[in-house]
Design a protein around this motif. Structure first.
Motif, PDB file in Angstrom:
ATOM      1  N   MET A 113      47.552  52.651  30.156  1.00  0.00           N
ATOM      2  CA  MET A 113      46.723  51.550  30.644  1.00  0.00           C
ATOM      3  C   MET A 113      45.834  52.093  31.763  1.00  0.00           C
ATOM      4  SD  MET A 113      47.732  47.719  31.997  1.00  0.00           S
ATOM      5  CE  MET A 113      48.351  47.169  30.405  1.00  0.00           C
ATOM      6  N   ASN A 114      44.630  52.529  31.398  1.00  0.00           N
ATOM      7  CA  ASN A 114      43.731  53.171  32.372  1.00  0.00           C
ATOM      8  C   ASN A 114      42.534  52.308  32.725  1.00  0.00           C
ATOM      9  OD1 ASN A 114      42.277  53.453  29.999  1.00  0.00           O
ATOM     10  ND2 ASN A 114      42.745  55.639  29.774  1.00  0.00           N
ATOM     11  N   PHE A 115      42.577  51.022  32.366  1.00  0.00           N
ATOM     12  CA  PHE A 115      41.559  50.064  32.799  1.00  0.00           C
ATOM     13  C   PHE A 115      42.130  49.213  33.931  1.00  0.00           C
ATOM     14  CE2 PHE A 115      40.359  50.779  28.343  1.00  0.00           C
ATOM     15  CZ  PHE A 115      38.994  51.020  28.470  1.00  0.00           C
ATOM     16  N   ALA A 116      41.281  48.825  34.870  1.00  0.00           N
ATOM     17  CA  ALA A 116      41.691  47.861  35.887  1.00  0.00           C
ATOM     18  C   ALA A 116      42.040  46.534  35.223  1.00  0.00           C
ATOM     19  CB  ALA A 116      40.587  47.671  36.923  1.00  0.00           C
ATOM     20  N   GLY A 117      43.014  45.826  35.780  1.00  0.00           N
ATOM     21  CA  GLY A 117      43.508  44.608  35.175  1.00  0.00           C
ATOM     22  C   GLY A 117      42.679  43.384  35.516  1.00  0.00           C
ATOM     23  N   ASP A 118      42.650  42.435  34.596  1.00  0.00           N
ATOM     24  CA  ASP A 118      42.034  41.135  34.862  1.00  0.00           C
ATOM     25  C   ASP A 118      42.876  40.360  35.876  1.00  0.00           C
ATOM     26  OD1 ASP A 118      40.250  41.766  32.880  1.00  0.00           O
ATOM     27  OD2 ASP A 118      40.892  40.211  31.481  1.00  0.00           O
ATOM     28  N   ALA A 119      42.224  39.508  36.662  1.00  0.00           N
ATOM     29  CA  ALA A 119      42.953  38.570  37.522  1.00  0.00           C
ATOM     30  C   ALA A 119      42.015  37.466  37.980  1.00  0.00           C
ATOM     31  CB  ALA A 119      43.553  39.280  38.728  1.00  0.00           C
ATOM     32  N   HIS A 120      42.455  36.232  37.777  1.00  0.00           N
ATOM     33  CA  HIS A 120      41.792  35.073  38.381  1.00  0.00           C
ATOM     34  C   HIS A 120      42.261  34.873  39.817  1.00  0.00           C
ATOM     35  CE1 HIS A 120      41.666  34.200  34.037  1.00  0.00           C
ATOM     36  NE2 HIS A 120      40.780  33.256  34.240  1.00  0.00           N
ATOM     37  N   TYR A 121      43.160  35.702  40.270  1.00  0.00           N
ATOM     38  CA  TYR A 121      43.965  35.461  41.456  1.00  0.00           C
ATOM     39  C   TYR A 121      43.128  35.254  42.716  1.00  0.00           C
ATOM     40  CZ  TYR A 121      48.431  35.926  44.007  1.00  0.00           C
ATOM     41  OH  TYR A 121      49.554  35.702  44.775  1.00  0.00           O
ATOM     42  N   HIS A 122      41.964  35.910  42.794  1.00  0.00           N
ATOM     43  CA  HIS A 122      41.170  35.809  44.015  1.00  0.00           C
ATOM     44  C   HIS A 122      40.489  34.447  44.170  1.00  0.00           C
ATOM     45  CE1 HIS A 122      37.443  36.504  41.704  1.00  0.00           C
ATOM     46  NE2 HIS A 122      38.114  37.437  41.054  1.00  0.00           N
ATOM     47  N   TYR A 123      40.562  33.595  43.136  1.00  0.00           N
ATOM     48  CA  TYR A 123      40.029  32.240  43.266  1.00  0.00           C
ATOM     49  C   TYR A 123      41.068  31.264  43.832  1.00  0.00           C
ATOM     50  CZ  TYR A 123      36.054  33.756  40.434  1.00  0.00           C
ATOM     51  OH  TYR A 123      34.942  34.415  39.950  1.00  0.00           O
ATOM     52  N   LEU A 124      42.353  31.611  43.809  1.00  0.00           N
ATOM     53  CA  LEU A 124      43.395  30.738  44.326  1.00  0.00           C
ATOM     54  C   LEU A 124      43.327  30.654  45.847  1.00  0.00           C
ATOM     55  CD1 LEU A 124      46.524  31.790  42.226  1.00  0.00           C
ATOM     56  CD2 LEU A 124      45.390  29.567  42.161  1.00  0.00           C
ATOM     57  N   THR A 125      43.644  29.483  46.381  1.00  0.00           N
ATOM     58  CA  THR A 125      43.678  29.311  47.827  1.00  0.00           C
ATOM     59  C   THR A 125      45.080  29.499  48.397  1.00  0.00           C
ATOM     60  OG1 THR A 125      44.008  26.925  47.592  1.00  0.00           O
ATOM     61  CG2 THR A 125      41.732  27.708  47.782  1.00  0.00           C
ATOM     62  N   ASP A 126      46.106  29.583  47.549  1.00  0.00           N
ATOM     63  CA  ASP A 126      47.483  29.712  48.019  1.00  0.00           C
ATOM     64  C   ASP A 126      48.344  30.137  46.843  1.00  0.00           C
ATOM     65  OD1 ASP A 126      49.658  29.630  49.723  1.00  0.00           O
ATOM     66  OD2 ASP A 126      49.607  27.462  50.073  1.00  0.00           O
ATOM     67  N   ASP A 127      49.643  30.327  47.098  1.00  0.00           N
ATOM     68  CA  ASP A 127      50.577  30.646  46.029  1.00  0.00           C
ATOM     69  C   ASP A 127      51.894  29.949  46.327  1.00  0.00           C
ATOM     70  OD1 ASP A 127      51.722  31.746  43.749  1.00  0.00           O
ATOM     71  OD2 ASP A 127      51.081  33.785  44.188  1.00  0.00           O
ATOM     72  N   ILE A 128      52.760  29.879  45.319  1.00  0.00           N
ATOM     73  CA  ILE A 128      54.048  29.202  45.446  1.00  0.00           C
ATOM     74  C   ILE A 128      55.167  30.162  45.788  1.00  0.00           C
ATOM     75  CG2 ILE A 128      53.503  27.233  43.978  1.00  0.00           C
ATOM     76  CD1 ILE A 128      54.814  28.845  41.658  1.00  0.00           C
ATOM     77  N   ILE A 129      54.871  31.451  45.930  1.00  0.00           N
ATOM     78  CA  ILE A 129      55.896  32.430  46.247  1.00  0.00           C
ATOM     79  C   ILE A 129      55.981  32.635  47.749  1.00  0.00           C
ATOM     80  CG2 ILE A 129      55.793  33.616  44.031  1.00  0.00           C
ATOM     81  CD1 ILE A 129      53.996  35.733  45.359  1.00  0.00           C
ATOM     82  N   GLN A 130      57.152  33.061  48.208  1.00  0.00           N
ATOM     83  CA  GLN A 130      57.338  33.340  49.620  1.00  0.00           C
ATOM     84  C   GLN A 130      56.374  34.443  50.064  1.00  0.00           C
ATOM     85  OE1 GLN A 130      61.490  34.125  50.457  1.00  0.00           O
ATOM     86  NE2 GLN A 130      62.160  32.246  49.422  1.00  0.00           N
TER      87      GLN A 130
END
Length: 396
Positions: free
Chosen positions: A318-335
């Motif tokens: 896996m030599n491509f950078a991964g997709d992520a919508h993550y930078h659009y989130l304002t928070d997360d449910i994990i500690q």
């Protein structure tokens, strides 16, 4: 060790904008169903799945897995995914497998990645995922290519990402091609470029835009037209690698895709491909046929992102950078909240199992937020600016 219960909760987290795509609009929040698999030894495993409120669907599977050993994943897969076709749902099974692997890792005191063969990297590079936005930070909507090129530059500077992908099929195809042209001019020849109209373009439009983009040396053209036949037709006429997270997106279609020469790069997805172990099965096939491997994002929160990071860390090819919508989130449910980007990468979580835990205060808060906002999958991804609009495949 036996499974004695499963608990399901639905949560929604606000985004910093409304994200447009070719079948509608994410209306300012993402929603996920969180799964907790409870064992008689007091170990609880976490899973996550998207696609709207999946609580009832997961609870229907509860009688099939209560009493099972969470280490016996082949038997659980047979009972959950293989036995009755109209209850078969790879995405639901994947959430269960994710939770069972979390249990296994916690029981053994080892990270989930060790259960998949061990990590070959400790951090995963990610992309700047670009969406045409309504109500973007600071106000206004994205209207022209310069707006998204500016967003790409911002994400490059703030997150350190070295590649992007445009979610296309929203504006005029020529204007969307211009986004990549501006990003190439602004960020240089080494910055990775990708475009994904999610199959909505006609073959003719996809070929025309693909030929225009050949000079940019982009990393790949994802799902340029509808179906295996559409991707295969475009692939024959352009000199850009064809990628997919749609065709194929299941094992039944993988052999036809290879026979038809419809794809060069397959984007792994934990849910489409039957969990982290299924992704490893997919990778083995792709390696056999010299197909590229990349990582797909499904608007995940921290539980699934942790599973994605662990899985990706064990795949040497896996030599491509991964997709992520993550930078659009304002928070997360994990500690600890949102996982940080460092130099364009997110670190593989440490600790046993997934290496993440739920923040119960945030879970309660975002459960209430979900109840206030509702399940937008149930009412379709409506476009607030165009209430009568609907998507048309092949209409461009």
């Amino acid at each position: 060790m036996k499974i004695i219960d499963i608990r399901t909760r639905c949560v929604a987290i606000p985004l910093n904008a409304q994200l447009r795509h070719n079948t509608g609009v994410h209306p300012g929040y993402f929603l996920r169903t969180i799964l907790e698999v409870v064992t008689d030894e007091g170990i609880t495993g976490l899973g996550e799945v998207g696609g709207g409120d999946q609580r009832a669907a997961l609870q229907k599977l509860k009688p099939r897995i209560v009493g099972m050993d969470p280490f016996h994943l082949e038997m659980i897969k047979l009972k959950v995914l293989r036995s009755i076709y109209y209850m078969s749902n790879a995405r639901l099974y994947a959430a269960i497998e994710m939770a069972c692997l979390d249990i296994q890792g916690k029981a053994l005191g080892r990270p989930l990645s060790d259960l998949l063969g061990g990590s070959v990297r400790q951090e995963i590079p990610m992309i700047a995922y670009l969406f045409w936005r309504y109500n973007r930070p600071g106000g206004g909507d994205d209207e022209k290519a310069e707006d998204l090129a500016a967003l790409c530059t911002e994400l490059h500077e703030t997150l350190g990402v070295k590649a992007m992908k445009l979610k296309a099929g929203v504006k005029d195809p020529g204007e969307e091609a211009r986004v990549l042209e501006l990003c190439r001019k602004e960020l240089g020849d080494d910055f990775g470029l990708r475009i994904d109209p999610n199959g909505v373009w006609s073959v003719q439009t996809a070929v025309r835009i693909g030929q225009r983009l050949e000079a940019l040396n982009i990393e790949y053209f994802e799902d340029p037209a509808w179906g295996l036949q559409g991707n295969a037709a475009v692939k024959k006429q352009i000199r850009i690698p064809i990628a997919t997270n749609m065709y194929p997106a299941r094992f039944e279609d993988l052999a036809p895709a290879i026979r038809m020469d419809a794809v060069d790069i397959v984007l792994t997805d934990i849910h489409y491909w039957e969990g982290p172990r299924g992704v490893k099965d997919l990778v083995a096939v792709c390696n056999t046929f010299n197909l590229g491997i990349a990582m797909h994002s499904g608007a995940e929160f921290g539980i699934e992102l942790a599973a994605m990071l662990h899985t990706a860390s064990t795949i040497p090819t896996m030599n491509f950078a991964g997709d992520a919508h993550y930078h659009y989130l304002t928070d997360d449910i994990i500690q600890g909240g949102l996982m940080p980007y460092r130099n364009g990468c997110i670190k593989v979580p440490e600790g046993p199992g997934l290496g993440v835990a739920l923040d119960e205060e945030k879970m309660k808060f975002y459960e209430k937020y979900y109840e206030e906002k509702g399940d937008y999958y149930a009412r379709f991804h409506q476009d607030p600016r165009r209430p009568d609009w609907f998507p048309t495949v092949g209409g461009l």
